[in-house]
Design a protein around this motif. Structure first.
Motif, PDB file in Angstrom:
ATOM      1  N   ASP A  96       0.894  -1.349  -0.058  1.00  0.00           N
ATOM      2  CA  ASP A  96       0.001  -0.167   0.119  1.00  0.00           C
ATOM      3  C   ASP A  96       0.740   1.325  -0.101  1.00  0.00           C
ATOM      4  N   GLY A  97       2.092   1.068  -0.024  1.00  0.00           N
ATOM      5  CA  GLY A  97       3.118   2.298  -0.257  1.00  0.00           C
ATOM      6  C   GLY A  97       3.854   2.622   1.091  1.00  0.00           C
ATOM      7  N   ALA A  98       3.846   1.829   2.259  1.00  0.00           N
ATOM      8  CA  ALA A  98       4.630   2.092   3.366  1.00  0.00           C
ATOM      9  C   ALA A  98       6.076   1.678   3.019  1.00  0.00           C
ATOM     10  N   LYS A  99       6.993   2.121   3.706  1.00  0.00           N
ATOM     11  CA  LYS A  99       8.415   1.814   3.361  1.00  0.00           C
ATOM     12  C   LYS A  99       8.973   1.813   4.837  1.00  0.00           C
ATOM     13  N   ILE A 100       9.841   0.753   5.044  1.00  0.00           N
ATOM     14  CA  ILE A 100      10.805   0.610   6.218  1.00  0.00           C
ATOM     15  C   ILE A 100      11.879   1.518   6.115  1.00  0.00           C
ATOM     16  N   LEU A 101      12.254   2.161   7.166  1.00  0.00           N
ATOM     17  CA  LEU A 101      13.192   3.266   7.039  1.00  0.00           C
ATOM     18  C   LEU A 101      14.478   2.934   8.007  1.00  0.00           C
ATOM     19  N   CYS A 109      10.975   1.292  12.233  1.00  0.00           N
ATOM     20  CA  CYS A 109      10.362   2.668  11.850  1.00  0.00           C
ATOM     21  C   CYS A 109      10.121   2.407  10.428  1.00  0.00           C
ATOM     22  N   ALA A 110       8.457   3.032  10.172  1.00  0.00           N
ATOM     23  CA  ALA A 110       8.297   2.815   8.722  1.00  0.00           C
ATOM     24  C   ALA A 110       7.412   4.255   8.451  1.00  0.00           C
ATOM     25  N   ILE A 111       7.375   4.500   7.352  1.00  0.00           N
ATOM     26  CA  ILE A 111       6.437   5.874   6.833  1.00  0.00           C
ATOM     27  C   ILE A 111       5.476   5.543   5.745  1.00  0.00           C
TER      28      ILE A 111
END
Length: 367
Positions: A96-101, A109-111
């Motif tokens: 769905d577009g989330a990304k782990i940072l 942490c993810a955005i």
């Protein structure tokens, strides 16, 4: 009948010496045990300090497909066996577009889209979703999770008990998010910044480290002072033919791996034994990779364990393999290098992505 319930101090004493995997299993025994393992921040901190001191933190690697997150045990003797893989339930969906940072102290942490921000402990399953945190100010809201031409990292500042996320662009803009203040701050990046080769920062001494393409030094961002500095890289005559490809940690020291991107036959393993001191860089050993047809056409280091094992991703035809190379065999080649060879293998499902390594802990941010 005698009361067989153990006193709390005895239970705590025993539990502090158990691995997280066992504690999570035992948390199902009773509400009392679950409260101690999952909900007691004092116990979580004590457990984390003890396993960190004893250097018994268990490391896992997050893997993802469009529909599933899994973690691979990087320290297990059964690396590559199905028993070393664990399916996870996360608060976000990468498709769905989330990304782990990044990860720090066992927290991932993810955005996500619409300015959503996630903190998640894969070991306990606890998660926090922060909405309306404000955008980075670097991109339109709909493009936030894409993070093209960016480098980033996640870390902890002990003096103020705060976790910070750093997101920066190759054109010199930097955004810093404070989990304690729930606010974004913007600043200018270093003037001499070049394209960053490693997007996910390596955390050491409460600073994030990235490898730039010019290979003259690495960039570090001090999370407490919120400022950039330069940290020297090894001086080597083989840099043009074998650039540095990866930064990691070994027993609390920065390390850098040097190898060709294609047709790679060896990996040089460098360690900075005294932080920030150029002369302290030492080539510890060389990983020797078998020649054709075993020699991979594409190779990327994805993780370095505290014990010195290296996990690399190898492409051959349509197969993707993770290979754990362990520092077991020591022999000298004609250049007097210590040489080790391939170790255990784990074949990834097609389309599987490698996200980030994390420690198994019970820590949480509360609230």
């Amino acid at each position: 009948m005698a009361n067989t319930t153990l006193p709390d101090d005895i239970i705590v004493h025993v539990f502090l010496r158990l691995p997280v995997k066992s504690l999570i299993r035992f948390s199902c025994v009773s509400k009392r045990w679950r409260s101690l393992v999952i909900s007691d921040p004092e116990f979580a901190q004590s457990h984390f300090k003890l396993v960190s001191k004893q250097k018994t933190l268990n490391r896992r690697l997050l893997l993802s497909t469009d529909s599933q997150l899994e973690s691979l045990d990087l320290e297990a003797p059964s690396f590559g066996d199905k028993n070393s893989v664990r399916k996870l339930v996360s608060p976000f969906k990468l498709d769905d577009g989330a990304k782990i940072l990044g990860s720090c102290n066992g927290l991932v942490c993810a955005i996500g889209v619409h300015e959503k921000f996630y903190i998640w402990n894969p070991s306990t399953g606890l998660s926090k979703t922060l909405s309306n945190t404000g955008s980075f100010g670097l991109w339109p809201r709909t493009e936030m999770p894409i993070l093209h031409n960016c480098y980033y990292g996640f870390g902890y500042v002990s003096a103020i008990d705060d976790y910070k996320l750093v997101v920066a662009t190759d054109f010199g803009e930097v955004a810093i998010f404070s989990l304690r203040a729930i606010v974004w701050k913007r600043m200018k990046g270093p003037d001499d910044q070049s394209i960053i080769q490693t997007d996910n920062g390596t955390l050491l001494n409460e600073a994030l480290h990235w490898l730039p393409s010019h290979q003259l030094y690495m960039f570090a961002f001090d999370l407490a002072k919120e400022e950039f500095r330069k940290v020297p890289l090894p001086v080597t005559c083989e840099l043009d033919d074998m650039p540095f490809q990866y930064l990691g940690l070994l027993e609390g020291c920065l390390c850098a791996l040097q190898h060709k991107s294609c047709d790679c036959d060896s990996i040089d393993f460098w360690v900075m034994t005294e932080y920030g001191v150029l002369e302290s860089w030492t080539k510890f050993f060389k990983f020797k990779i078998f020649g054709p047809p075993e020699r991979p056409r594409g190779l990327r280091t994805v993780f370095i364990s505290e014990s010195g094992s290296v996990v690399v991703r190898k492409y051959r035809s349509r197969d993707i393999e993770l290979i754990r190379i362990e520092k077991k065999e020591h022999k000298l080649n004609d250049k007097n290098d210590k040489v080790v060879v391939w170790g255990d293998r784990y074949t990834l499902k097609w389309g599987c992505e490698i996200n980030v390594g994390y420690d198994e802990t019970l820590l949480w941010v509360g609230g």
